[in-house]
Enzyme design. Structure first.
Site, PDB file in Angstrom:
ATOM      1  N   CYS A  72       2.986  -7.152   1.562  1.00  0.00           N
ATOM      2  CA  CYS A  72       1.946  -6.502   2.362  1.00  0.00           C
ATOM      3  C   CYS A  72       1.094  -7.608   2.964  1.00  0.00           C
ATOM      4  CB  CYS A  72       1.113  -5.616   1.441  1.00  0.00           C
ATOM      5  SG  CYS A  72      -0.301  -4.848   2.235  1.00  0.00           S
ATOM      6  N   ASN A  73       1.019  -7.633   4.284  1.00  0.00           N
ATOM      7  CA  ASN A  73       0.187  -8.657   4.933  1.00  0.00           C
ATOM      8  C   ASN A  73      -1.284  -8.469   4.612  1.00  0.00           C
ATOM      9  OD1 ASN A  73       1.914 -10.205   7.257  1.00  0.00           O
ATOM     10  ND2 ASN A  73       2.715  -8.183   6.824  1.00  0.00           N
ATOM     11  N   THR A  74      -1.704  -7.202   4.524  1.00  0.00           N
ATOM     12  CA  THR A  74      -3.126  -6.922   4.284  1.00  0.00           C
ATOM     13  C   THR A  74      -3.526  -7.397   2.895  1.00  0.00           C
ATOM     14  OG1 THR A  74      -2.881  -4.990   5.706  1.00  0.00           O
ATOM     15  CG2 THR A  74      -4.865  -5.102   4.354  1.00  0.00           C
TER      16      THR A  74
ATOM     17  N   SER B 189       0.822  -1.205   0.000  1.00  0.00           N
ATOM     18  CA  SER B 189       0.000   0.000   0.000  1.00  0.00           C
ATOM     19  C   SER B 189       0.860   1.262   0.000  1.00  0.00           C
ATOM     20  CB  SER B 189      -0.886   0.011   1.252  1.00  0.00           C
ATOM     21  OG  SER B 189      -0.065  -0.019   2.411  1.00  0.00           O
TER      22      SER B 189
ATOM     23  N   THR C  70       4.107  -4.879   7.074  1.00  0.00           N
ATOM     24  CA  THR C  70       5.457  -4.617   6.563  1.00  0.00           C
ATOM     25  C   THR C  70       5.937  -3.194   6.827  1.00  0.00           C
ATOM     26  OG1 THR C  70       4.503  -4.162   4.369  1.00  0.00           O
ATOM     27  CG2 THR C  70       5.351  -6.384   4.790  1.00  0.00           C
TER      28      THR C  70
ATOM     29  N   TYR D 202      -4.331   0.473   3.661  1.00  0.00           N
ATOM     30  CA  TYR D 202      -5.232  -0.621   3.257  1.00  0.00           C
ATOM     31  C   TYR D 202      -5.951  -1.215   4.475  1.00  0.00           C
ATOM     32  CZ  TYR D 202      -3.388  -1.447  -1.563  1.00  0.00           C
ATOM     33  OH  TYR D 202      -3.050  -1.382  -2.893  1.00  0.00           O
ATOM     34  N   GLY D 203      -5.285  -1.162   5.599  1.00  0.00           N
ATOM     35  CA  GLY D 203      -5.732  -1.925   6.773  1.00  0.00           C
ATOM     36  C   GLY D 203      -7.185  -1.739   7.183  1.00  0.00           C
TER      37      GLY D 203
HETATM   38  N1  DGL Z   1       2.090  -2.703   4.897  1.00  0.00           N
HETATM   39  C1  DGL Z   1       0.824  -3.306   4.912  1.00  0.00           C
HETATM   40  C2  DGL Z   1       0.741  -4.604   5.617  1.00  0.00           C
HETATM   41  O1  DGL Z   1       1.725  -5.316   5.652  1.00  0.00           O
HETATM   42  C3  DGL Z   1      -0.417  -2.465   4.842  1.00  0.00           C
HETATM   43  C4  DGL Z   1      -0.577  -1.364   5.806  1.00  0.00           C
HETATM   44  C5  DGL Z   1      -1.783  -0.543   5.450  1.00  0.00           C
HETATM   45  O2  DGL Z   1      -1.810   0.016   4.342  1.00  0.00           O
HETATM   46  O3  DGL Z   1      -2.706  -0.467   6.272  1.00  0.00           O
HETATM   47  O4  DGL Z   1      -0.272  -4.995   6.121  1.00  0.00           O
END
Ligand code: DGL
Length: 276
Positions: free
Chosen positions: A74-76, A12, A186, A43-44
């Site tokens: 990105c985990n999301t 994101s 991340t 994104y979260g």
């Molecule tokens: N860096 C992202 C993750 O690993 C997303 C963070 C976000 O945009 O809320 O989840």
């Protein structure tokens, strides 16, 4: 597919640079296209379906630019889209992310582990499956750290507000006996120094980026896609936000720079390059 084609990496925003850092250390000859969807960060808090649509469009864009593999840094986005991306693009190797509950559960002594991730990551089926498979007998304390992604996007890695957000999350966890913190977003490795100041030496902080880079290396090898060149690979960056803001953070977060191009989403929901 030329093996000197680039690896596509997306997030994101700047968070995936923590993964890119590990990729550069592990796979220096690989060229990389890095996509930061800063027009939509964070994104979260968004619905998983919306993040899935973003991830689909970004993947299509990176493949059009010649990517030979996609790292969902990105985990999301992994929670929202990894499963469907693999179905939609069966010939493309994907590396995704899930909160590192497994190594945490294997090494915790107190049996209490803090997990920092976004609301969407905690809602996704991927997290539920990780918990079910690996958390046996371990108490997981989840926290979404509201506002932390925005702080990191603004480069506030050490400000009083950033510290306050982390203390809100971590001090109650310390009181409940955590000895491990899993960074399930991340963006968060960029505040590890602050996290370590708050939790002290006896708490292990797990950044999954090196494991993701190892998995990317394995997958390149398994699919015969490793770069042939001797020298360092090139990097190119795309942002759907402001180029200047990204440019000012990039050397600080990655320690390297590269060409940055602006992209925008057209009315059909596809991504196009803005005029240089
Ligand atoms: N860096 C992202 C993750 O690993 C997303 C963070 C976000 O945009 O809320 O989840």
């Amino acid at each position: 597919m030329s093996s000197d084609a680039p690896i596509g990496v997306f997030d994101s925003g700047v968070g995936g640079l923590s993964v890119l850092r590990a990729l550069r250390a592990r796979l220096p000859a690989e060229s990389v296209l890095y996509f930061a969807d800063q027009g939509h960060v964070p994104y979260g808090p968004r619905p998983l379906e919306e993040v899935r649509l973003f991830s689909d469009a970004i993947t299509r864009f990176l493949l059009r630019q010649g990517a030979k593999m996609i790292v969902v840094a990105c985990n999301t986005a992994s929670a929202a889209a990894l499963h469907s991306l693999r179905q939609t693009f069966p010939d493309v190797p994907f590396v995704g992310m899930e909160p590192a509950v497994k190594p945490a559960a294997e090494t915790t002594h107190t049996g209490v582990v803090g997990v920092l991730a976004t609301p969407a990551t905690f809602q996704g089926a991927l997290y539920a499956s990780v918990v079910e498979r690996f958390a046996n007998g371990v108490t997981l304390l989840p926290h979404t750290c509201p506002g932390l992604v925005g702080q990191i996007e603004r480069g506030e890695l050490d400000s009083p507000k950033t510290r306050a957000i982390l203390e809100d999350a971590l001090l109650p966890m310390l009181a409940q006996g955590i000895d491990t913190v899993v960074l399930g977003c991340t963006h968060y490795p960029f505040v590890i120094p602050l996290i370590e100041q708050i939790v002290g030496d006896s708490v292990r902080v797990i950044d999954p980026a090196p494991a993701v880079a190892r998995q990317a290396a394995r997958l390149l090898e398994a699919t015969g896609r490793q770069a042939d060149r001797q020298g360092a690979g090139e990097m190119r960056f795309y942002t759907s936000g402001e180029v200047e803001a990204f440019a000012s953070l990039l050397p600080r977060l990655l320690g390297e720079t590269g060409e940055i191009r602006r992209v925008f989403w057209n009315r059909a929901g596809e991504i196009e390059l803005a005029e240089a």
